[in-house]
Design a protein around this motif. Structure first.
Motif: not given
Length: 588
Positions: A478, A481, A488, A490, A493, A559-560, A563
């Motif tokens: 992170f 990132l 990010y 969320q 994600g 990516r999300d 993560l």
């Protein structure tokens, strides 16, 4: 307005068990629900993922009572299972096992619940009963804590945290042995060292305490100048070390007077007790109450317990002493509670202490004791039963000895001789985290070889380092990132968890979903090592994933999603390490 407690969703295991229960309810020939009340205990994780995620042997358990072939019965139960998105497949194996494969969707939903619950994931809501009193360490305040006490402290603290995570109400207590003969021996040991510091030539008796800490206590104590000819007994230690030290104590009291001798004894006790409390607090181990053994006498709790036994006709007189009918409750012999000289015994204090615990409203008593206390359990349970309480309300996990290895060489320990390695020395050398972790790596009822060299290693061979490194790696991702100017999302994600299709991702999600089950297993079995092994396996799944795939990819959705997966991993690792009293560092 107080916030509402989050009610955790059932574990995957509990949901499987409920589906099996629903299936059996559809088969009238299998009897009433009361006859099937232990279905949850028949569902277990499979050891080999080729056989699915969960399995139950319920068909094998029920087959005989209903006169059915186990495999045929398993097929009938499987056919009656309700449709549920949790299940991706069911198969019958061997003589009648039912294997379940959990769907990828169920794992993704569990992953989202981890992120939503945060630190609360895996923890159960508070239960009303039983109220547990956990007593542990309780080392005599006659010297600093050594590494053996450290194992007791780490085990007891971790067990308390596990029980609370499983929803139990737990209070923690340290029983302070501040009464009796060992306090007199401590006092006279400090007296002798003080006279030695004043220039007297003498040798500490074999039964005295001889560690360097006694000299430190003497240096801060008010030591009177006493004539050695009157202080030292006429007899030698050859007549018996206990007889000699008792005569020495009696002479000291006669020369000093009870008030001055007790003041010296109290100075030594309070200094050591304070050091023990500070040492444990620095180790992350605290107690709700430090219970004084002396208070049992001062507050007439021993008399109260003996009165209950007397009213229930559990005491009798013999040879001038008062005896408890322990053999009526399975003990090998009856026990003296009041000696012929009118003094109560240690056993009388033990049963009074446990009587007091129950009188304070605790339903279940857990005493963490050393492996040399096996005989203690039967007689104290006998006392509880004789006073009208269930004997099994007392539970005693035993903690075996620690063998401390340095350079492959065993370190010697002996409290009175003073040649022991203290808990503080161990913590200074390897750190709190390694000490807390290594102390609970093995079952408490097994001897522990504590390898100092391994505990200090900063490599994957050191299990605590390996687990902490997984947490730090997530934090590092992170930070990278942020350095790349990315953020990010969320919510995105969680919406895109369907993108997680790699074998390492499925393996990691499956491992994460086990965490609530591990807490329950470790708490119910009083076995923190289950959590240790789980965290090590989880860290391995994460490191394997980290090495196989890139997380910060150009594809925003993927990516999300990734993560989110590693965020859930970080949450579970931090939670598990927290239960063990180990930190979760952001960088290493």
């Amino acid at each position: 307005m107080p916030s509402l407690q989050r009610i955790p969703s059932p574990t995957l295991k509990a949901r499987i068990a409920q589906l099996v229960d629903d299936a059996i309810a559809r088969l009238p020939e299998l009897g009433s629900a009361a006859e099937r009340r232990s279905i949850g205990t028949t569902v277990e994780r499979t050891r080999d993922p080729r056989h699915g995620d969960f399995a139950t042997n319920i068909a094998l358990r029920l087959a005989k009572s209903v006169g059915r072939n186990p495999r045929e019965l398993a097929e009938a139960i499987a056919a009656a299972l309700p449709d549920d998105a949790l299940i991706d497949g069911v198969e019958i194996a061997g003589p009648g096992f039912i294997n379940f494969r959990v769907s990828a969707q169920a794992l993704r939903e569990e992953l989202a619940s981890i992120v939503a619950a945060g630190d609360d994931y895996g923890r159960q809501p508070r239960r009303d009963q039983p109220k547990i009193l956990l007593e542990f360490v309780s080392a005599n305040p006659t010297g600093p804590l050594h590494v053996g006490h450290g194992r007791h402290a780490a085990f007891g603290a971790s067990l308390g945290n596990l029980l609370e995570a499983a929803g139990y109400s737990v209070d923690r207590e340290y029983y302070v042995n501040d009464a009796g003969r060992q306090m007199d021996i401590l006092g006279v040991s400090v007296l002798l060292r003080g006279l030695e510091l004043a220039g007297e030539a003498l040798t500490m008796p074999e039964a005295g305490y001889r560690g360097d800490y006694i000299r430190d206590l003497a240096a801060t104590a008010d030591i009177p100048r006493l004539p050695l000819g009157d202080l030292l007994p006429e007899s030698s230690e050859g007549d018996g070390k206990d007889k000699y030290i008792d005569a020495l104590i009696a002479n000291a009291r006669n020369l000093m007077g009870d008030a001055q001798f007790d003041a010296l004894r109290r100075h030594a006790f309070e200094s050591i007790r304070g050091d023990i409390e500070d040492d444990l607090a620095e180790f992350g181990v605290t107690f709700d109450r430090w219970f004084s053994e002396q208070s049992l006498t001062d507050e007439a709790r021993i008399d109260a317990a003996l009165d209950v036994l007397r009213e229930r006709r559990m005491l009798y007189e013999k040879d001038g002493a008062t005896w408890f009918r322990a053999t009526d409750y399975g003990d090998e012999k009856d026990r003296v509670v009041v000696r012929a000289d009118g003094k109560t015994t240690y056993f009388a204090s033990d049963i009074a202490y446990h009587f007091d615990k129950r009188e304070r409203g605790y339903d279940h008593l857990i005493d963490v004791l050393g492996a040399d206390h096996h005989g203690y359990v039967t007689r104290v349970r006998a006392g509880l039963e004789a006073m009208g309480y269930a004997g099994d309300s007392l539970e005693v996990p035993f903690v075996q000895f620690v063998i401390l290895l340095k350079g492959g060489v065993k370190q010697q320990m002996g409290t009175r001789a003073g040649n022991f390695v203290t808990l503080r020395q161990l913590r200074d050398e390897v750190g709190n985290d390694a000490a807390r972790f290594f102390f609970v790596m093995r079952s408490n009822d097994q001897h522990l070889d504590f390898d100092l060299d391994l505990a200090k290693e900063r490599s994957n061979e050191n299990p605590v380092y390996y687990i902490q490194y997984a947490h730090a790696r997530v934090r590092s991702v992170f930070r990278q990132l942020e350095e790349k100017g990315l953020a990010y999302d969320q919510a995105r994600g969680e919406r895109q968890l369907g993108r997680l299709v790699e074998p390492q991702e499925n393996a990691l999600m499956s491992s994460l979903s086990r965490y609530p089950e591990i807490i329950e297993l470790a708490a119910n079995n009083r076995a923190p090592q289950h959590l240790v092994h789980y965290l090590r396996d989880l860290a391995n799944e994460f490191h394997t994933y980290y090495n196989a795939h890139t997380f910060i990819v150009d594809d925003d959705a993927l990516r999300d999603a990734r993560l989110t997966l590693i965020t859930a991993t970080r949450i579970v690792i931090a939670s598990g390490l927290g239960i063990l009293g180990v930190s979760a560092p952001d960088s290493m």
